[in-house]
Design a protein around this motif. Structure first.
Motif, PDB file in Angstrom:
ATOM      1  N   ASP A  85       0.859  -1.177   0.000  1.00  0.00           N
ATOM      2  CA  ASP A  85       0.000   0.000   0.000  1.00  0.00           C
ATOM      3  C   ASP A  85       0.900   1.234   0.000  1.00  0.00           C
ATOM      4  O   ASP A  85       1.505   1.575   1.018  1.00  0.00           O
ATOM      5  CB  ASP A  85      -0.893  -0.020   1.253  1.00  0.00           C
ATOM      6  N   LYS A  86       1.020   1.898  -1.139  1.00  0.00           N
ATOM      7  CA  LYS A  86       1.929   3.040  -1.262  1.00  0.00           C
ATOM      8  C   LYS A  86       1.503   4.217  -0.384  1.00  0.00           C
ATOM      9  O   LYS A  86       2.340   4.928   0.165  1.00  0.00           O
ATOM     10  CB  LYS A  86       1.997   3.494  -2.722  1.00  0.00           C
ATOM     11  N   LYS A  87       0.206   4.399  -0.236  1.00  0.00           N
ATOM     12  CA  LYS A  87      -0.283   5.515   0.566  1.00  0.00           C
ATOM     13  C   LYS A  87       0.058   5.327   2.036  1.00  0.00           C
ATOM     14  O   LYS A  87       0.531   6.244   2.706  1.00  0.00           O
ATOM     15  CB  LYS A  87      -1.802   5.646   0.382  1.00  0.00           C
ATOM     16  N   GLU A  88      -0.177   4.114   2.552  1.00  0.00           N
ATOM     17  CA  GLU A  88       0.076   3.819   3.967  1.00  0.00           C
ATOM     18  C   GLU A  88       1.508   3.361   4.225  1.00  0.00           C
ATOM     19  O   GLU A  88       1.922   3.240   5.379  1.00  0.00           O
ATOM     20  CB  GLU A  88      -0.891   2.734   4.458  1.00  0.00           C
TER      21      GLU A  88
END
Length: 371
Positions: A85-88
């Motif tokens: 998960d790039k965002k998290e």
């Protein structure tokens, strides 16, 4: 690796596939970690059994985030698929669909060159550290979120979450007549781990004695923690689960860098080592405890075990108590006594610890009968 073993692991070993992991992420399994490259897509030839997959995200300036990991028991030839998960900046907890997994299996030859090989030379040491951790212990002890975090996210305790009967103005009233240090503490926010992120380890009793204990009984139970240890064991499905929990706490600290787990490990060691009368009834637990604590000492630098306040070695002083009890307790059989004696000799050779004259401890407290 032996060619036959490699061939067998290629067929029977598990496969962990993960997509979109950023370059130079610190990524590992069990006792090994690597800095990932552009083509990294997972690990193959993973032996059947328990494993701990862990990682630390890296930002564009080279800063490394706190470590995060999760336990997983691989079945024979199992295929586990995850995404980053790039965002998290973490591994996504969602499980891949059966259709996606089957599609990857069909293209395994194309995928194979992007998979790192499990460090098989570290498999036996890992098994020695975790052989008493089973699915039941993982289910009971791991955080509800499924991930062991080295740095817990803290949240402020709201008035609604305070225990019943607690008045929010208590801090103000307590500040009257309090010391400067107490007043400073009262000004600090009341923080606790975000729900679901903390390890769910067995609660250690705050008091080592029964609620109705007399002064002499309080002294007795403080010197011999058999009552407190038996209270802990009665909460477990199997007494040997305490060794599994001890192992889980240790590897969560050793590999997952969890200070929360390290503090629990130290508390368990303190309780177990201060037991006397219960040892003969829990002989099997103590045989495993001695084996495990000696093995775990191979992985922790001695300075980590030192209490910076008391300036002494935490493990040495606790083992000294245990060896004293084993040596002096007439109900303990000769085989366990011999096992403890051989362990003392090995620790003395390795760390230069002095276990002589155990029963002549000048600092031993004096029991006073107030009845």
């Amino acid at each position: 690796m032996d060619p036959e073993l490699a061939k067998r692991l290629l067929i029977e070993g598990g496969t962990f596939v993960i997509f979109n992991v950023p370059d130079e992420t610190d990524f590992g399994i069990d006792l090994k970690s690597w800095s990932t490259g552009v083509n990294f897509k997972g690990i193959k030839m993973i032996p059947k059994g328990l494993h701990f997959i862990h990682y630390s995200a890296t930002d564009k300036y080279g800063g490394i985030a706190p470590k995060v990991g999760f336990f997983y028991i691989f079945k024979q030839s199992e295929f586990l698929v995850k995404r980053w998960d790039k965002k998290e900046e973490r591994v996504d907890s969602d499980v891949a669909s059966a259709e996606s997994i089957n599609r990857l299996k069909e293209n395994i030859k194309e995928l194979d060159r992007y998979l790192g090989v499990y460090p098989y030379d570290l498999w036996k040491p890992w098994c020695d550290l975790t052989d008493k951790i089973n699915e039941r212990i993982i289910e009971r002890c791991q955080p509800e979120c499924g991930f062991v975090c080295s740095a817990l996210e803290l949240v402020n305790t709201s008035d609604a979450s305070r225990p019943k009967g607690t008045d929010p103005s208590d801090k103000t009233r307590k500040s009257i007549g309090a010391t400067l240090e107490d007043k400073e503490k009262n000004l600090l926010p009341d923080l606790k781990p975000k729900p679901g992120t903390e390890l769910r380890l067995t609660e250690i009793p705050e008091k080592l004695y029964p609620a109705d204990a007399t002064p002499s009984e309080i002294t007795k139970h403080s010197l011999d923690t058999s009552y407190a240890f038996n209270t802990i064991l009665n909460k477990l499905e199997d007494p040997m689960d305490i060794i599994g929990e001890l192992q889980l706490a240790f590897v969560s600290f050793l590999v997952g860098q969890s200070l929360e787990a390290f503090e629990h490990w130290k508390k368990l060691v303190s309780i177990i080592c201060a037991v006397d009368t219960l040892i003969p009834n829990k002989r099997a637990v103590y045989v495993e405890f001695l084996k495990n604590i000696e093995n775990q000492l191979n992985y922790v630098p001695e300075e980590v075990l030192c209490d910076i306040v008391a300036n002494n070695n935490f493990i040495y002083h606790n083992l000294r108590k245990l060896f004293t009890s084993i040596e002096s307790n007439e109900e303990i059989d000769d085989r366990l006594k011999s096992m403890a004696e051989r362990m003392k000799e090995r620790l003395t050779d390795k760390f230069l610890w002095d276990f002589e004259n155990l029963c002549e401890d000048e600092d031993a407290p004096v029991i006073v009968d107030l009845n």
